[in-house]
Every structure is written in structure tokens, then in C-alpha cells.
Design a protein around this motif. Structure first.
Motif, PDB file in Angstrom:
ATOM      1  N   MET A   1      28.020 -25.925  -6.142  1.00  0.00           N
ATOM      2  CA  MET A   1      27.459 -26.487  -4.687  1.00  0.00           C
ATOM      3  C   MET A   1      26.278 -27.234  -5.137  1.00  0.00           C
ATOM      4  SD  MET A   1      25.907 -24.327  -1.582  1.00  0.00           S
ATOM      5  CE  MET A   1      26.796 -22.875  -2.100  1.00  0.00           C
ATOM      6  N   ASP A   2      26.344 -28.666  -4.303  1.00  0.00           N
ATOM      7  CA  ASP A   2      25.206 -29.643  -4.841  1.00  0.00           C
ATOM      8  C   ASP A   2      23.845 -29.220  -3.866  1.00  0.00           C
ATOM      9  OD1 ASP A   2      25.668 -30.730  -2.324  1.00  0.00           O
ATOM     10  OD2 ASP A   2      27.048 -32.242  -2.747  1.00  0.00           O
ATOM     11  N   SER A   3      22.876 -29.841  -4.358  1.00  0.00           N
ATOM     12  CA  SER A   3      21.465 -29.409  -3.781  1.00  0.00           C
ATOM     13  C   SER A   3      21.574 -30.043  -2.471  1.00  0.00           C
ATOM     14  CB  SER A   3      20.395 -30.081  -4.784  1.00  0.00           C
ATOM     15  OG  SER A   3      20.700 -31.673  -4.654  1.00  0.00           O
ATOM     16  N   SER A   4      22.382 -31.052  -1.880  1.00  0.00           N
ATOM     17  CA  SER A   4      22.206 -31.732  -0.481  1.00  0.00           C
ATOM     18  C   SER A   4      23.008 -30.501   0.183  1.00  0.00           C
ATOM     19  CB  SER A   4      22.944 -32.931  -0.557  1.00  0.00           C
ATOM     20  OG  SER A   4      24.394 -32.808  -0.840  1.00  0.00           O
ATOM     21  N   THR A   5      24.081 -30.058  -0.131  1.00  0.00           N
ATOM     22  CA  THR A   5      24.731 -28.969   0.541  1.00  0.00           C
ATOM     23  C   THR A   5      23.840 -27.605   0.725  1.00  0.00           C
ATOM     24  OG1 THR A   5      26.915 -29.601  -0.121  1.00  0.00           O
ATOM     25  CG2 THR A   5      26.716 -27.393   0.636  1.00  0.00           C
ATOM     26  N   ARG A   6      23.117 -27.317  -0.559  1.00  0.00           N
ATOM     27  CA  ARG A   6      22.415 -26.162  -0.378  1.00  0.00           C
ATOM     28  C   ARG A   6      21.126 -26.380   0.874  1.00  0.00           C
ATOM     29  NH1 ARG A   6      22.043 -24.447  -5.426  1.00  0.00           N
ATOM     30  NH2 ARG A   6      23.521 -22.665  -5.015  1.00  0.00           N
ATOM     31  N   ILE A   7      20.697 -27.447   0.562  1.00  0.00           N
ATOM     32  CA  ILE A   7      19.516 -27.836   1.509  1.00  0.00           C
ATOM     33  C   ILE A   7      20.144 -27.898   3.043  1.00  0.00           C
ATOM     34  CG2 ILE A   7      18.192 -29.818   2.347  1.00  0.00           C
ATOM     35  CD1 ILE A   7      17.996 -30.696  -0.678  1.00  0.00           C
ATOM     36  N   PHE A   8      21.240 -28.573   3.355  1.00  0.00           N
ATOM     37  CA  PHE A   8      21.780 -28.431   4.581  1.00  0.00           C
ATOM     38  C   PHE A   8      22.204 -27.140   5.099  1.00  0.00           C
ATOM     39  CE2 PHE A   8      25.726 -27.795   7.252  1.00  0.00           C
ATOM     40  CZ  PHE A   8      25.465 -28.700   8.409  1.00  0.00           C
ATOM     41  N   ILE A   9      22.501 -26.082   4.164  1.00  0.00           N
ATOM     42  CA  ILE A   9      22.784 -24.786   4.494  1.00  0.00           C
ATOM     43  C   ILE A   9      21.534 -24.003   4.955  1.00  0.00           C
ATOM     44  CG2 ILE A   9      23.620 -22.645   3.725  1.00  0.00           C
ATOM     45  CD1 ILE A   9      25.872 -24.164   2.420  1.00  0.00           C
ATOM     46  N   ASP A  10      20.491 -24.228   3.998  1.00  0.00           N
ATOM     47  CA  ASP A  10      19.329 -23.737   4.410  1.00  0.00           C
ATOM     48  C   ASP A  10      18.562 -24.003   5.767  1.00  0.00           C
ATOM     49  OD1 ASP A  10      19.061 -22.072   2.076  1.00  0.00           O
ATOM     50  OD2 ASP A  10      17.391 -23.151   1.305  1.00  0.00           O
ATOM     51  N   ASN A  11      18.727 -25.498   6.032  1.00  0.00           N
ATOM     52  CA  ASN A  11      18.133 -25.930   7.264  1.00  0.00           C
ATOM     53  C   ASN A  11      19.092 -25.417   8.291  1.00  0.00           C
ATOM     54  OD1 ASN A  11      16.361 -27.538   6.208  1.00  0.00           O
ATOM     55  ND2 ASN A  11      17.524 -29.400   5.800  1.00  0.00           N
ATOM     56  N   LEU A  12      20.193 -25.300   8.133  1.00  0.00           N
ATOM     57  CA  LEU A  12      21.176 -24.692   9.257  1.00  0.00           C
ATOM     58  C   LEU A  12      20.768 -23.224   9.469  1.00  0.00           C
ATOM     59  CD1 LEU A  12      23.523 -24.803  11.366  1.00  0.00           C
ATOM     60  CD2 LEU A  12      25.050 -23.895   9.523  1.00  0.00           C
ATOM     61  N   ALA A  13      20.535 -22.478   8.447  1.00  0.00           N
ATOM     62  CA  ALA A  13      20.088 -21.020   8.635  1.00  0.00           C
ATOM     63  C   ALA A  13      18.681 -20.824   9.379  1.00  0.00           C
ATOM     64  CB  ALA A  13      19.990 -20.376   7.506  1.00  0.00           C
ATOM     65  N   GLU A  14      17.949 -21.763   9.162  1.00  0.00           N
ATOM     66  CA  GLU A  14      16.451 -21.841   9.591  1.00  0.00           C
ATOM     67  C   GLU A  14      16.734 -21.982  11.210  1.00  0.00           C
ATOM     68  OE1 GLU A  14      13.380 -21.417   9.197  1.00  0.00           O
ATOM     69  OE2 GLU A  14      13.750 -20.539   7.064  1.00  0.00           O
ATOM     70  N   ALA A  15      17.686 -23.262  11.415  1.00  0.00           N
ATOM     71  CA  ALA A  15      17.814 -23.514  12.970  1.00  0.00           C
ATOM     72  C   ALA A  15      18.681 -22.235  13.768  1.00  0.00           C
ATOM     73  CB  ALA A  15      18.806 -24.752  12.981  1.00  0.00           C
TER      74      ALA A  15
END
Length: 174
Positions: free
Chosen positions: A1-15
């Protein structure tokens, strides 16, 4: 998994945490599921190949079925994993068109597909958000720089492996 996907998922979980007023650490994952609009059912005769499934019940609800033969930490991670499928792959609260097409689709916690990795990443981010994880890591760091991962795992109600992997993926642990 690339870092942009990981960041997107982290941001979604925070949301999701913010939108539903989820308190960290999550003491009762079933309360979270109910708050979001779902239910958890334990079913002893699930196929031995997977620990949980999720499916759409109607336009505003879903059902997660889990095996009762898991530790409490593993159950919480399994449920959080299924919530990853709910938001990432089923579109609940994120993509109304995708959610409307989820009629007979059932996601299972099984295998090593990209979707499974993404759902695992979401579970870790939901149960152990980055900011709180770093705070606990620093709180449990000894003077010689060692970290007691079991203390972090206990705080977040997850397994030692889940807590260790989260620390590695966040770049805090080797």
C-alpha cells in the motif's frame, strides 16, 4: 500500500471518529457500531477461513457477523476491519452511489487482497489513531529508549502484534 493511500485511510478514520464522537481508546466496539447504525452478531458456525463479515441491511444500517472464538482484542480488530470495508469499499456515509449498489455484497475478513490490507489499515487507524498512538508511545518509553508494546496494546484494547504493527507503519518503531 502506498503512503498516499495510508494517509487517506488515516484521515478517513479520523473523520469517522470525529463524525460519530468516538472516544479513544474504544472500550466497547459494539457501542461504536450501534452509534454508526449497525449491529454485531456472534455466530459460532462461521466458516473456519474467516473471523467476520459485513453486509448492508438497508439504506441506513448494516450487520457485522463475527466468530465468538476470538480474544476480545481480536474481536475488536475484526469489527474495526469490517468497518473499514463499510466506509472504504461499501461507501457508507462516504459515497451514496456506491452504498446504494451494495445489495447482496458481503465482505469477509479473509485473504491478502489490497482491500484486505486497506481494511486492516483502517482498523488500526480507528482503534489507534496516530496522535493518540504517539502520545501512548511516549508515555510508555523508558529512559533507555525502549517501549513496552504490551502497555500500548492494553491501552488500546488490541493485541501486542496490532500495536507493534501500527507503530511500525507509522514509522515510530523499527
Amino acid at each position: 500500500m502506498d503512503s498516499s493511500t495510508r494517509i487517506f485511510i488515516d484521515n478517513l478514520a479520523e473523520a469517522v471518529i470525529d463524525a460519530y464522537g468516538i472516544t479513544i481508546p474504544i472500550d466497547n466496539i459494539e457501542d461504536v457500531v450501534k452509534k454508526i447504525g449497525g449491529e454485531i452478531v456472534e455466530k459460532a458456525d462461521l466458516d473456519d477461513l474467516y473471523d467476520g463479515t459485513i453486509r448492508k441491511v438497508d439504506q441506513s444500517s448494516f450487520s457485522i457477523v463475527i466468530s465468538p472464538f476470538q480474544s476480545e482484542g481480536r474481536k475488536a480488530f475484526t469489527v474495526a476491519h469490517e468497518l473499514g470495508h463499510l466506509f472504504l469499499h461499501m461507501g457508507f456515509g462516504v459515497d451514496p452511489d456506491l452504498w446504494s449498489r451494495q445489495n447482496d455484497t458481503i465482505y469477509r475478513r479473509f485473504g491478502t487482497s489490497e482491500q484486505e490490507y486497506q481494511a486492516n489499515e483502517f482498523a488500526a487507524a480507528l482503534l489507534m489513531p496516530q496522535k493518540e498512538y504517539l502520545s501512548e508511545l511516549l508515555r510508555n518509553k523508558t529512559d533507555d529508549g525502549k517501549v513496552c508494546i504490551s502497555e500500548i496494546a492494553d491501552y488500546f484494547h488490541v493485541s501486542n502484534a496490532a500495536a507493534g504493527n501500527r507503530g511500525k507503519f507509522l514509522g515510530y518503531l523499527i
